[in-house]
Motif scaffolding. Structure first.
Motif, short mmCIF file in Angstrom:
data_model
loop_
_atom_site.label_atom_id
_atom_site.label_comp_id
_atom_site.label_asym_id
_atom_site.label_seq_id
_atom_site.Cartn_x
_atom_site.Cartn_y
_atom_site.Cartn_z
N GLN A 157 0.86 -1.18 0.00
CA GLN A 157 0.00 0.00 0.00
C GLN A 157 0.90 1.24 0.00
O GLN A 157 1.83 1.33 0.81
CB GLN A 157 -0.91 0.02 1.23
N ALA A 158 0.63 2.18 -0.89
CA ALA A 158 1.41 3.42 -0.95
C ALA A 158 1.08 4.30 0.25
O ALA A 158 -0.08 4.61 0.50
CB ALA A 158 1.14 4.16 -2.24
N VAL A 159 2.12 4.67 1.01
CA VAL A 159 1.93 5.50 2.20
C VAL A 159 2.74 6.79 2.14
O VAL A 159 2.71 7.58 3.07
CB VAL A 159 2.25 4.71 3.48
N GLY A 160 3.46 7.00 1.05
CA GLY A 160 4.25 8.21 0.90
C GLY A 160 4.74 8.36 -0.51
O GLY A 160 4.77 7.39 -1.28
N CYS A 161 5.10 9.59 -0.86
CA CYS A 161 5.63 9.85 -2.20
C CYS A 161 6.48 11.10 -2.17
O CYS A 161 6.43 11.88 -1.22
CB CYS A 161 4.51 9.98 -3.22
N GLY A 162 7.25 11.27 -3.23
CA GLY A 162 8.05 12.46 -3.40
C GLY A 162 8.64 12.47 -4.79
O GLY A 162 8.78 11.41 -5.42
N ALA A 163 8.99 13.66 -5.25
CA ALA A 163 9.50 13.80 -6.62
C ALA A 163 10.61 14.83 -6.66
O ALA A 163 10.73 15.69 -5.79
CB ALA A 163 8.36 14.22 -7.55
N VAL A 164 11.40 14.71 -7.72
CA VAL A 164 12.38 15.73 -8.08
C VAL A 164 12.11 16.07 -9.54
O VAL A 164 12.00 15.17 -10.38
CB VAL A 164 13.83 15.25 -7.90
N VAL A 165 12.00 17.36 -9.81
CA VAL A 165 11.87 17.85 -11.17
C VAL A 165 13.24 18.39 -11.58
O VAL A 165 13.77 19.31 -10.94
CB VAL A 165 10.80 18.96 -11.28
N LEU A 166 13.82 17.77 -12.60
CA LEU A 166 15.16 18.14 -13.05
C LEU A 166 15.11 19.33 -14.01
O LEU A 166 14.24 19.39 -14.88
CB LEU A 166 15.82 16.95 -13.74
N ASN A 167 16.04 20.26 -13.82
CA ASN A 167 16.17 21.42 -14.69
C ASN A 167 17.36 21.23 -15.62
O ASN A 167 18.26 20.43 -15.34
CB ASN A 167 16.35 22.69 -13.86
N HIS A 168 17.40 21.98 -16.70
CA HIS A 168 18.48 21.85 -17.69
C HIS A 168 19.82 22.37 -17.18
O HIS A 168 20.85 22.08 -17.78
CB HIS A 168 18.08 22.55 -18.98
N ASP A 169 19.83 23.12 -16.08
CA ASP A 169 21.08 23.70 -15.57
C ASP A 169 21.78 22.82 -14.54
O ASP A 169 22.75 23.23 -13.92
CB ASP A 169 20.82 25.08 -14.99
N GLY A 170 21.30 21.60 -14.34
CA GLY A 170 21.92 20.69 -13.37
C GLY A 170 21.33 20.80 -11.97
O GLY A 170 21.80 20.14 -11.05
N SER A 171 20.32 21.61 -11.81
CA SER A 171 19.63 21.71 -10.52
C SER A 171 18.32 20.93 -10.61
O SER A 171 17.89 20.51 -11.69
CB SER A 171 19.36 23.16 -10.15
N GLY A 172 17.69 20.76 -9.47
CA GLY A 172 16.39 20.11 -9.43
C GLY A 172 15.56 20.71 -8.32
O GLY A 172 16.09 21.36 -7.41
N GLU A 173 14.27 20.49 -8.41
CA GLU A 173 13.37 20.96 -7.35
C GLU A 173 12.62 19.78 -6.76
O GLU A 173 12.01 18.99 -7.48
CB GLU A 173 12.37 21.99 -7.88
N MET A 174 12.68 19.66 -5.44
CA MET A 174 11.94 18.62 -4.74
C MET A 174 10.48 19.06 -4.65
O MET A 174 10.20 20.20 -4.28
CB MET A 174 12.54 18.38 -3.36
N LYS A 175 9.57 18.16 -5.02
CA LYS A 175 8.15 18.47 -5.04
C LYS A 175 7.37 17.29 -4.47
O LYS A 175 7.81 16.15 -4.52
CB LYS A 175 7.66 18.70 -6.48
N ARG A 176 6.20 17.60 -3.95
CA ARG A 176 5.19 16.59 -3.61
C ARG A 176 5.66 15.55 -2.61
O ARG A 176 5.28 14.37 -2.70
CB ARG A 176 4.68 15.91 -4.88
N VAL A 177 6.48 15.96 -1.65
CA VAL A 177 6.91 15.04 -0.59
C VAL A 177 5.78 14.94 0.43
O VAL A 177 5.33 15.95 0.98
CB VAL A 177 8.22 15.52 0.07
N PHE A 178 5.33 13.72 0.65
CA PHE A 178 4.19 13.51 1.55
C PHE A 178 4.27 12.11 2.15
O PHE A 178 4.53 11.14 1.43
CB PHE A 178 2.88 13.67 0.79
#
Length: 151
Positions: free
Chosen positions: A57-78
């Motif tokens: 059963q899924a009880v958590g999630c999280g994502a990273v959105v990668l940018n073209h400059d080598g950085s990323g943004e963490m999103k939707r951590v729950f």
């Protein structure tokens, strides 16, 4: 037993977790301070998505959105509230960071809200430091912006 596995934004259990997160944040902040992102709208090559399973059963999630400059943004951590307090957040963030570093990401950034005290403490324990707003965000008194160098 908990497992962290790769996921997609179209999986029903991930959609349900994100909907729960959206409801939680909508109760805390006005719409203009809720920086919600539809992960399903992103190209696959720019998205890293993980979910935490407990007895399948899924009880958590999280994502990273990668940018073209080598950085990323963490999103939707729950993490589902009934499964918090077991260091799942730290493990999820570590898995996301490892995956991002494996995709040549050198810096992760995030935006969270001032009322999410546990989230801010989690990110600080994981080495994230408070910084000024970053693009595409504008300064917002209800937001906290954070960053961590991965290398």
């Amino acid at each position: 037993m908990y497992r962290i596995v790769e996921a997609t934004a179209s999986q029903p259990d991930v959609i349900a977790l994100i909907a729960e997160l959206d409801r939680y944040q909508a109760a805390l902040y006005p719409a203009e301070s809720n920086h919600l992102l539809d992960l399903a709208s992103l190209p696959d090559e720019t998205l890293i998505l993980r979910k935490i399973l407990h007895l399948d059963q899924a009880v958590g999630c999280g994502a990273v959105v990668l940018n073209h400059d080598g950085s990323g943004e963490m999103k939707r951590v729950f993490i589902d509230p009934t499964h918090r307090g077991q260091q799942l957040g730290e493990k999820l963030i570590a898995a996301l960071e490892q995956a991002a570093a494996g995709r040549a990401c050198h810096t992760l950034r995030l935006e969270t809200g001032i009322e999410q005290h546990a989230a801010v403490k989690l990110y600080q324990r994981c080495g994230y430091q408070i910084r000024d707003a970053f693009a595409p965000y504008q300064p917002d008194p209800l937001s906290i912006f954070m960053e961590k160098a991965l290398r």
